[in-house]
Design a protein around this motif. Structure first.
Motif, PDB file in Angstrom:
ATOM      1  N   ARG A  48      25.673 -38.171  51.290  1.00 36.34           N
ATOM      2  CA  ARG A  48      26.831 -38.389  50.415  1.00 36.34           C
ATOM      3  C   ARG A  48      26.638 -39.625  49.553  1.00 36.34           C
ATOM      4  NH1 ARG A  48      32.425 -37.927  53.599  1.00 36.34           N
ATOM      5  NH2 ARG A  48      33.125 -38.310  51.451  1.00 36.34           N
ATOM      6  N   LYS A  49      26.078 -40.671  50.137  1.00 33.88           N
ATOM      7  CA  LYS A  49      25.837 -41.892  49.367  1.00 33.88           C
ATOM      8  C   LYS A  49      24.825 -41.638  48.245  1.00 33.88           C
ATOM      9  CE  LYS A  49      24.162 -46.659  49.846  1.00 33.88           C
ATOM     10  NZ  LYS A  49      23.631 -47.687  50.790  1.00 33.88           N
ATOM     11  N   PHE A  50      23.761 -40.910  48.583  1.00 31.99           N
ATOM     12  CA  PHE A  50      22.738 -40.620  47.580  1.00 31.99           C
ATOM     13  C   PHE A  50      23.321 -39.770  46.446  1.00 31.99           C
ATOM     14  CE2 PHE A  50      19.239 -38.337  45.650  1.00 31.99           C
ATOM     15  CZ  PHE A  50      18.253 -39.309  45.549  1.00 31.99           C
ATOM     16  N   LEU A  51      24.068 -38.724  46.801  1.00 26.80           N
ATOM     17  CA  LEU A  51      24.642 -37.841  45.787  1.00 26.80           C
ATOM     18  C   LEU A  51      25.665 -38.570  44.920  1.00 26.80           C
ATOM     19  CD1 LEU A  51      25.089 -34.591  47.914  1.00 26.80           C
ATOM     20  CD2 LEU A  51      23.403 -34.987  46.091  1.00 26.80           C
ATOM     21  N   SER A  52      26.376 -39.505  45.527  1.00 26.11           N
ATOM     22  CA  SER A  52      27.356 -40.287  44.759  1.00 26.11           C
ATOM     23  C   SER A  52      26.659 -41.133  43.693  1.00 26.11           C
ATOM     24  CB  SER A  52      28.160 -41.180  45.702  1.00 26.11           C
ATOM     25  OG  SER A  52      29.046 -42.008  44.975  1.00 26.11           O
ATOM     26  N   LYS A  53      25.568 -41.779  44.069  1.00 30.71           N
ATOM     27  CA  LYS A  53      24.810 -42.585  43.105  1.00 30.71           C
ATOM     28  C   LYS A  53      24.165 -41.706  42.036  1.00 30.71           C
ATOM     29  CE  LYS A  53      25.607 -46.648  44.853  1.00 30.71           C
ATOM     30  NZ  LYS A  53      26.401 -47.652  44.090  1.00 30.71           N
ATOM     31  N   LEU A  57      15.704 -41.896  49.288  1.00 30.87           N
ATOM     32  CA  LEU A  57      15.905 -40.454  49.337  1.00 30.87           C
ATOM     33  C   LEU A  57      16.022 -39.986  50.789  1.00 30.87           C
ATOM     34  CD1 LEU A  57      15.821 -37.874  47.407  1.00 30.87           C
ATOM     35  CD2 LEU A  57      13.477 -37.608  48.242  1.00 30.87           C
ATOM     36  N   PRO A  58      17.115 -39.344  51.157  1.00 34.99           N
ATOM     37  CA  PRO A  58      17.240 -38.818  52.522  1.00 34.99           C
ATOM     38  C   PRO A  58      16.183 -37.747  52.787  1.00 34.99           C
ATOM     39  CG  PRO A  58      19.389 -38.891  51.433  1.00 34.99           C
ATOM     40  CD  PRO A  58      18.359 -39.150  50.377  1.00 34.99           C
ATOM     41  N   PRO A  59      15.685 -37.654  53.995  1.00 33.17           N
ATOM     42  CA  PRO A  59      14.664 -36.641  54.309  1.00 33.17           C
ATOM     43  C   PRO A  59      15.113 -35.225  53.984  1.00 33.17           C
ATOM     44  CG  PRO A  59      14.893 -38.224  56.109  1.00 33.17           C
ATOM     45  CD  PRO A  59      15.999 -38.508  55.147  1.00 33.17           C
ATOM     46  N   GLN A  60      16.421 -34.981  54.085  1.00 27.17           N
ATOM     47  CA  GLN A  60      16.929 -33.632  53.798  1.00 27.17           C
ATOM     48  C   GLN A  60      16.678 -33.221  52.349  1.00 27.17           C
ATOM     49  OE1 GLN A  60      18.475 -36.178  55.322  1.00 27.17           O
ATOM     50  NE2 GLN A  60      20.338 -35.500  56.385  1.00 27.17           N
ATOM     51  N   PHE A  61      16.515 -34.201  51.474  1.00 28.27           N
ATOM     52  CA  PHE A  61      16.383 -33.916  50.049  1.00 28.27           C
ATOM     53  C   PHE A  61      14.934 -33.938  49.565  1.00 28.27           C
ATOM     54  CE2 PHE A  61      20.912 -35.689  49.172  1.00 28.27           C
ATOM     55  CZ  PHE A  61      21.461 -34.523  49.690  1.00 28.27           C
ATOM     56  N   LYS A  62      14.006 -33.775  50.475  1.00 21.90           N
ATOM     57  CA  LYS A  62      12.587 -33.815  50.093  1.00 21.90           C
ATOM     58  C   LYS A  62      12.259 -32.788  49.016  1.00 21.90           C
ATOM     59  CE  LYS A  62       7.894 -33.423  51.961  1.00 21.90           C
ATOM     60  NZ  LYS A  62       7.061 -33.172  53.167  1.00 21.90           N
ATOM     61  N   SER A  63      12.932 -31.637  49.049  1.00 24.31           N
ATOM     62  CA  SER A  63      12.597 -30.566  48.110  1.00 24.31           C
ATOM     63  C   SER A  63      12.949 -30.897  46.668  1.00 24.31           C
ATOM     64  CB  SER A  63      13.315 -29.272  48.515  1.00 24.31           C
ATOM     65  OG  SER A  63      14.727 -29.423  48.424  1.00 24.31           O
ATOM     66  N   ILE A  64      13.789 -31.927  46.440  1.00 14.69           N
ATOM     67  CA  ILE A  64      14.163 -32.263  45.065  1.00 14.69           C
ATOM     68  C   ILE A  64      13.523 -33.569  44.591  1.00 14.69           C
ATOM     69  CG2 ILE A  64      16.346 -31.003  45.172  1.00 14.69           C
ATOM     70  CD1 ILE A  64      17.765 -33.699  45.594  1.00 14.69           C
ATOM     71  N   GLN A  97      22.973 -30.468  42.065  1.00 14.87           N
ATOM     72  CA  GLN A  97      23.505 -29.184  42.533  1.00 14.87           C
ATOM     73  C   GLN A  97      22.765 -28.702  43.782  1.00 14.87           C
ATOM     74  OE1 GLN A  97      23.427 -26.467  39.212  1.00 14.87           O
ATOM     75  NE2 GLN A  97      25.082 -27.498  38.135  1.00 14.87           N
ATOM     76  N   THR A  98      21.460 -28.882  43.786  1.00 17.09           N
ATOM     77  CA  THR A  98      20.665 -28.449  44.937  1.00 17.09           C
ATOM     78  C   THR A  98      20.973 -29.310  46.161  1.00 17.09           C
ATOM     79  OG1 THR A  98      18.901 -27.743  43.431  1.00 17.09           O
ATOM     80  CG2 THR A  98      18.331 -27.986  45.756  1.00 17.09           C
ATOM     81  N   GLY A  99      21.089 -30.609  45.938  1.00 22.61           N
ATOM     82  CA  GLY A  99      21.415 -31.505  47.038  1.00 22.61           C
ATOM     83  C   GLY A  99      22.768 -31.193  47.658  1.00 22.61           C
ATOM     84  N   MET A 100      23.736 -30.827  46.816  1.00 23.74           N
ATOM     85  CA  MET A 100      25.059 -30.476  47.330  1.00 23.74           C
ATOM     86  C   MET A 100      24.985 -29.269  48.255  1.00 23.74           C
ATOM     87  SD  MET A 100      27.532 -32.500  46.167  1.00 23.74           S
ATOM     88  CE  MET A 100      29.020 -31.499  46.148  1.00 23.74           C
ATOM     89  N   LYS A 101      24.103 -28.322  47.924  1.00 19.68           N
ATOM     90  CA  LYS A 101      23.956 -27.125  48.750  1.00 19.68           C
ATOM     91  C   LYS A 101      23.237 -27.445  50.064  1.00 19.68           C
ATOM     92  CE  LYS A 101      23.713 -24.065  44.720  1.00 19.68           C
ATOM     93  NZ  LYS A 101      22.826 -23.158  43.925  1.00 19.68           N
ATOM     94  N   ILE A 102      22.324 -28.418  50.009  1.00 22.51           N
ATOM     95  CA  ILE A 102      21.542 -28.752  51.210  1.00 22.51           C
ATOM     96  C   ILE A 102      22.382 -29.516  52.225  1.00 22.51           C
ATOM     97  CG2 ILE A 102      19.581 -30.087  52.079  1.00 22.51           C
ATOM     98  CD1 ILE A 102      18.184 -29.523  49.407  1.00 22.51           C
TER      99      ILE A 102
END
Length: 307
Positions: A56-61, A9-16, A43-48
């Motif tokens: 992008r790799k995380f969201l793709s998976k 999980l990328p640090p940017q996505f900690k909230s999800i 959806q939240t990750g796309m906004k972050i």
């Protein structure tokens, strides 16, 4: 369950991260709710952040997981029709909330109850994939997160929590994640045990909840959504079916007549369908009261053209 494993999980996505963990925990028991947890995270990750390579790799998976689940459960109306999915997720969130509220009001304080309060708040987050939250759900989310923080801190400090809504300011919760969450293994594809209670340190409301309207715990359904883990040392009495307060049928509906020719708009039909779907979903959880209320709303709308 989608077989695709997620990368770290990328640090940017900690909230999800907690929404994704909840999806893992519900994969077998409630795959529809798990699907929408992932959709919310997507959806939240796309906004972050949808541009940096790791994100992008995380969201793709994650998208691969969603596609695999959609293919697996493609014949499920709760996946193919948002109005049915919304009712399903909302009723499951309410089931979680009412179980925890019932335990709280009975003075049965334990980790599983805290987890249910917090999970209910996460599932209300998920409802935003269907549109704006109702004021009632906003209240429930704030109350559930506040209760989870308050009871956790009381038990941690050796204090006895006060049951039910009370006039108390929001509790600080800075060290809860560090103590309770443990190492994240969202990329393993394995279901997390329910004993790994996780809570969010941010967004704990500081409002006074003396007068907040919360459904009475006596409405909690017979079957709890989160079983007490075997290895936590937590003991809990078996939840017995609670008597339900069934609302009286509005007598005016028996004699209601349309004033002239009622012209129902497509929006009216959509709302009536929504109420019927909510009623059907409520019956899955043996919630007769909610089913009756929604059926009455649908009937009144169809007869009179008004809500």
């Amino acid at each position: 369950m989608a077989a695709t494993a997620l990368p770290p999980l990328p640090p940017q996505f900690k909230s999800i991260q907690h929404h994704l963990r909840t999806a893992q925990e519900l994969d077998k028991r409630e795959p529809v709710v798990a699907y929408y947890c992932r959709l919310y995270a997507m959806q939240t990750g796309m906004k972050i952040d949808s541009k940096t390579p790791e994100c992008r790799k995380f969201l793709s998976k994650l998208m691969d997981q969603l596609e695999a689940m959609k293919k697996q459960f493609g014949d499920n109306e709760a996946i193919t029709q948002e109005i049915v999915g919304s009712a399903h997720v909302e009723n499951y969130a309410l089931k979680m909330f009412l179980y925890a509220d019932n335990e709280d009001r009975a003075g049965q304080f334990h980790k599983n109850m805290i987890k249910s309060f917090y999970t209910a708040s996460l599932l209300i987050d998920v409802l935003t994939v269907f549109g704006e939250l109702s004021e009632e759900n906003i209240q429930h989310r704030k109350y559930a997160r506040w209760k989870a923080a308050y009871i956790h801190n009381c038990l941690k400090n050796g204090e006895t929590p006060q049951p039910g809504p009370i006039g108390m300011e929001g509790e600080g919760f800075a060290d809860v994640e560090r103590e309770e969450a443990g190492p994240s293994s969202l990329n393993s594809g394995a279901t997390q045990p329910t004993s790994s209670s996780t809570y969010e340190a941010n967004n704990i409301p500081t409002s006074n909840y003396t007068g907040i309207h919360i459904p009475p715990g006596a409405h909690a359904p017979a079957n709890t959504p989160a079983e007490v883990p075997h290895n936590t040392g937590v003991t809990s009495n078996t939840i017995q079916p609670a008597p339900q307060n069934i609302p009286l049928v509005d007598p005016s509906l028996y004699s209601a007549q349309s004033a002239g020719e009622v012209r129902l708009t497509p929006e009216d039909f959509a709302r009536a369908q929504k109420y019927c779907k909510y009623a059907g979903s409520a019956l899955q959880y043996e919630d007769v009261s909610t089913a009756v209320q929604n059926l009455q709303k649908a009937l009144k709308l169809l007869i009179t053209g008004r809500e």
